[in-house]
Design an enzyme around this catalytic site. Structure first.
Site, PDB file in Angstrom:
ATOM      1  N   THR A 161       0.798  -1.221   0.000  1.00  9.06           N
ATOM      2  CA  THR A 161       0.000   0.000   0.000  1.00  9.06           C
ATOM      3  C   THR A 161       0.831   1.271   0.000  1.00  9.06           C
ATOM      4  OG1 THR A 161      -1.768  -1.129   1.209  1.00  9.06           O
ATOM      5  CG2 THR A 161      -1.762   1.277   1.281  1.00  9.06           C
ATOM      6  N   ASP A 212      -8.173   3.190  -0.537  1.00 12.12           N
ATOM      7  CA  ASP A 212      -7.071   3.926   0.099  1.00 12.12           C
ATOM      8  C   ASP A 212      -6.626   5.139  -0.727  1.00 12.12           C
ATOM      9  OD1 ASP A 212      -7.308   1.881   1.887  1.00 12.12           O
ATOM     10  OD2 ASP A 212      -5.261   1.155   1.698  1.00 12.12           O
ATOM     11  N   ASP A 271     -12.174   2.296   2.622  1.00 10.32           N
ATOM     12  CA  ASP A 271     -11.259   3.022   3.518  1.00 10.32           C
ATOM     13  C   ASP A 271     -10.526   4.128   2.775  1.00 10.32           C
ATOM     14  OD1 ASP A 271     -12.024   1.066   5.376  1.00 10.32           O
ATOM     15  OD2 ASP A 271     -10.328  -0.222   4.854  1.00 10.32           O
ATOM     16  N   ARG A 281     -15.033   3.206   9.935  1.00 10.68           N
ATOM     17  CA  ARG A 281     -14.722   2.049  10.764  1.00 10.68           C
ATOM     18  C   ARG A 281     -13.323   2.245  11.339  1.00 10.68           C
ATOM     19  NH1 ARG A 281     -13.534  -3.268   6.919  1.00 10.68           N
ATOM     20  NH2 ARG A 281     -12.157  -2.293   5.389  1.00 10.68           N
ATOM     21  N   TRP A 310      -9.586   1.631  11.979  1.00  9.58           N
ATOM     22  CA  TRP A 310      -8.378   0.896  11.580  1.00  9.58           C
ATOM     23  C   TRP A 310      -7.581   0.503  12.825  1.00  9.58           C
ATOM     24  CZ3 TRP A 310      -3.434   3.116   8.899  1.00  9.58           C
ATOM     25  CH2 TRP A 310      -2.685   2.062   8.368  1.00  9.58           C
TER      26      TRP A 310
END
Length: 318
Positions: free
Chosen positions: A76, A131, A174, A233, A235
């Site tokens: 990522t 992301d 996310d 949510r 992480w």
């Protein structure tokens, strides 16, 4: 202040690398066009600005699932089209895009990675899928080996303040995440439909005791199915996310929040909203998740104070 003009066809990274190694303010003005390049900005007091987000685009195409020559996945945190790793930098009137494709195969694909205090982003468009925007710092510990492999993996975790004003941020899973203290002021949040259907806007990893994310006077409107998008949510267990006076589309799932499949998170997170309107606003039945604050005056006042502080510090009007 030093002003540098850059046109399509020039290397923006080369221009950045040639800047003087001092603290004098520098503005890099991008002429309209496409800048297809992976960029790292590590010089403080530097602004990158274009004519408008519609006409000025920085784009690259790295995805987390890509296998590199060493046989390992990119991961990522090595995918960002633009990395900002310096204090008091700014981005204005540009689009930053990660165009990695096909979306279902490339994995996470950062458009913008910010690890620097005092970052200001105005009138920009940030585009990707999973992301899209990482607001550092990273969490203190990884959950899987080499999960943080990238430019800031083994560096101190900075306490950063980041301010996003009149921006459009699009993605699905996310797509705004990290541990920064960040305010999103009058931003347009765009959930993008995808094969997996369910989307999550914010995935905070707020360090314990820090204020985390505030979305103020924002709108949520994308092309996702009704009832398929969570406000956020955690992480990490102390995640803090608050939505203040926002206009929510019917894409927002009635429950509002997700606990990341861990009931223990419900005891430690600080999630909340106040003054939501639109078809995605809370309803009596089915109700929002019980562990999130809803229309609580005390928490709303705390968030209004945070908003006023950020606006003052970053020179923004109400």
């Amino acid at each position: 202040m030093m002003l540098i003009q850059v046109a399509p066809g020039q290397s923006l990274q080369t221009v950045i690398d040639a800047l003087p190694a001092d603290d004098q303010p520098v503005t890099i003005h991008l002429a309209p066009g496409v800048y297809e390049e992976k960029i790292a900005l590590r010089r403080p007091h530097t602004r990158i600005e274009g004519e408008s987000a519609e006409t000025t685009r920085i784009t690259w195409h790295d995805g987390a699932a890509e296998i590199l020559p060493d046989g390992k996945k990119r991961g990522t945190f090595r995918t960002a089209t633009l990395l900002v790793n310096a204090r008091d930098c700014a981005l204005r009137n540009v689009t930053v895009e990660n165009s990695a494709y096909p979306r279902e195969q490339v994995g996470q694909a950062l458009a913008l990675y910010v690890d620097g205090d005092g970052f200001c982003c105005e009138d920009c468009t940030l585009k990707s899928c999973q992301d899209t925007l990482f607001t550092a710092p990273l969490p203190l510990a990884v959950r899987q080996k080499n999960g943080f492999r990238g430019p800031r993996e083994n560096t101190p975790r900075l306490d950063t303040r980041q301010y996003y004003r009149d921006c459009e941020i699009s993605g699905n899973i996310d797509f705004i995440f990290g541990g920064a203290n960040a305010v999103f002021d009058h931003c347009r949040i765009v959930p993008v439909a995808h094969r997996g259907v369910t989307s999550y806007i914010a995935a905070a990893s707020t360090p314990q005791g820090k204020p985390g994310y505030l979305f103020a006077d924002c709108t949520v409107q994308g092309n996702s199915p009704a009832g398929s998008v969570y406000l956020g949510r955690p992480w990490r267990q102390y995640a803090r996310v608050y939505w203040l006076d926002c206009d929510l589309s019917d894409e927002i799932i009635p429950l509002g929040w997700d606990n990341w499949s861990d009931l223990a998170n419900e005891e430690t997170v600080h999630f909340g909203e106040y003054g939501s309107k639109g078809p995605g606003a809370p309803k009596a039945s089915p109700a929002r998740a019980g562990y999130a604050a809803l229309n609580d005056e005390a928490s709303a006042q705390e968030m209004r104070a945070m908003l006023a502080e950020f606006r003052a510090d970053f020179g923004a009007e109400a």
